[in-house]
Structures are given as C-alpha cells and as structure tokens.
Design an enzyme around this catalytic site. Structure first.
Site, short mmCIF file in Angstrom:
data_model
loop_
_atom_site.label_atom_id
_atom_site.label_comp_id
_atom_site.label_asym_id
_atom_site.label_seq_id
_atom_site.Cartn_x
_atom_site.Cartn_y
_atom_site.Cartn_z
N HIS A 16 -4.07 -3.88 -1.99
CA HIS A 16 -5.38 -4.33 -2.46
C HIS A 16 -5.69 -3.64 -3.79
O HIS A 16 -4.99 -2.73 -4.22
CB HIS A 16 -6.47 -4.08 -1.43
N CYS A 35 -7.82 3.58 -7.95
CA CYS A 35 -7.76 2.48 -6.98
C CYS A 35 -8.09 1.12 -7.61
O CYS A 35 -7.98 0.09 -6.98
CB CYS A 35 -8.69 2.75 -5.80
N HIS A 41 -2.58 -1.39 -5.25
CA HIS A 41 -1.85 -0.33 -4.55
C HIS A 41 -1.86 -0.67 -3.07
O HIS A 41 -2.52 -1.62 -2.66
CB HIS A 41 -2.50 1.05 -4.81
N HIS A 43 -1.58 0.55 1.32
CA HIS A 43 -1.85 1.53 2.38
C HIS A 43 -1.10 1.13 3.64
O HIS A 43 -0.88 -0.06 3.89
CB HIS A 43 -3.33 1.60 2.73
N ASP A 81 -1.16 -8.00 7.76
CA ASP A 81 0.05 -7.20 7.60
C ASP A 81 0.95 -7.76 6.51
O ASP A 81 1.25 -8.96 6.49
CB ASP A 81 0.81 -7.15 8.93
N HIS A 82 1.36 -6.89 5.60
CA HIS A 82 2.21 -7.22 4.46
C HIS A 82 1.60 -8.32 3.59
O HIS A 82 2.28 -9.23 3.12
CB HIS A 82 3.63 -7.59 4.93
N GLU A 126 -7.61 4.39 6.69
CA GLU A 126 -6.96 3.93 5.46
C GLU A 126 -5.87 4.92 5.05
O GLU A 126 -4.81 4.55 4.57
CB GLU A 126 -7.99 3.78 4.34
#
Length: 137
Positions: A16, A35, A41, A43, A81-82, A126
């Site tokens: 994100h 960020c 980037h 997480h 996810d991904h 996070e």
C-alpha cells in the site's frame, strides 16, 4: 449459559501507499513520510478476529473454528493477500489504506458473513510494534 471469546489469527501480505487525495503532494509527504513513497511499500500483517458468544451446551462451542477460518479466508485473505490495497481493493480507492481503515474494512466484511456469535474485536498487527484494535465503534 456461559459466554466465551473465541479468537483466530491469520496472516496476509499486502502492499500500500499512505496517501490521500484530500491533501496536496507536499502535505502527503509531510504527514506520511516514508510511507508515502510513490511506489508504495508492503507489510506482513497479522489479523486476529475475536468473536463473543454463548457456549452452545450441545457442541461446547461459541462458533465452529472451521467456520471462522472460512469466513476469514473469504472476508480477508482472498481480498487482500498479495494485493496492492490501493489498486486492488475498491474500498481504498477513496480513503487512505492506514491500519485503522484496514481494520474497519475487515470488521465490515466479517460482520456481513459471520454465521453465529457477535463480532467483538479486530486486532490488526501491521508490524510487531504497530497494532490497531477495532470494535465497530
């Protein structure tokens, strides 16, 4: 009947960029710092879903943990996810993908499909140091 809190933890990885169209480019950089990097980037998130309910006297359960696992897969993992949250998840097209907003998104999705029990809390990690708790308020 006794009441218990049932918790299940899952993990997902997502990218994100913290950015809001409501602020200028310079304001976004100042507010979000690194960020706000234009390429984003990622997480490795840990999410805990906590359900509250009466313990069924026959099954001995608040909710079958398999059902909770399936709900979390559908409401969280399959959607995030991904993924690049800002691009791939419609919810974040008009709001920043902060951990707070991600927790609200997860809550709303879980509320819609939870078969039994009361959603009590979403706990989104996070990072090891940054955690958001959301209880639908």
């Amino acid at each position: 009947m006794p009441v218990a809190y049932l918790s299940r933890t899952e993990h997902f990885s997502a990218a994100h960029r913290l950015n809001t169209p409501k602020l200028s480019e310079e304001e976004n950089k100042t507010l979000y710092g690194k960020c706000n990097h234009r390429h984003g980037h990622g997480h490795n998130y840990k999410v805990e879903v906590i359900v509250k309910g009466q313990i069924d006297p026959v099954t001995g359960m608040v909710l079958n943990i398999t059902e909770l696992k399936e709900c979390m897969k559908s409401a969280i993992i399959d959607l995030m996810d991904h993924k690049n949250l800002d691009v791939d998840v419609q919810y974040f097209h008009d709001k920043p993908s902060t951990a707070e907003n991600i927790a609200v998104f997860i809550w709303d999705n879980m509320q819609r499909i939870l078969p039994k029990g009361e959603l009590h809390e979403i706990r989104l990690h996070e990072t090891d140091n940054n955690v958001v708790l959301y209880r639908g308020e």
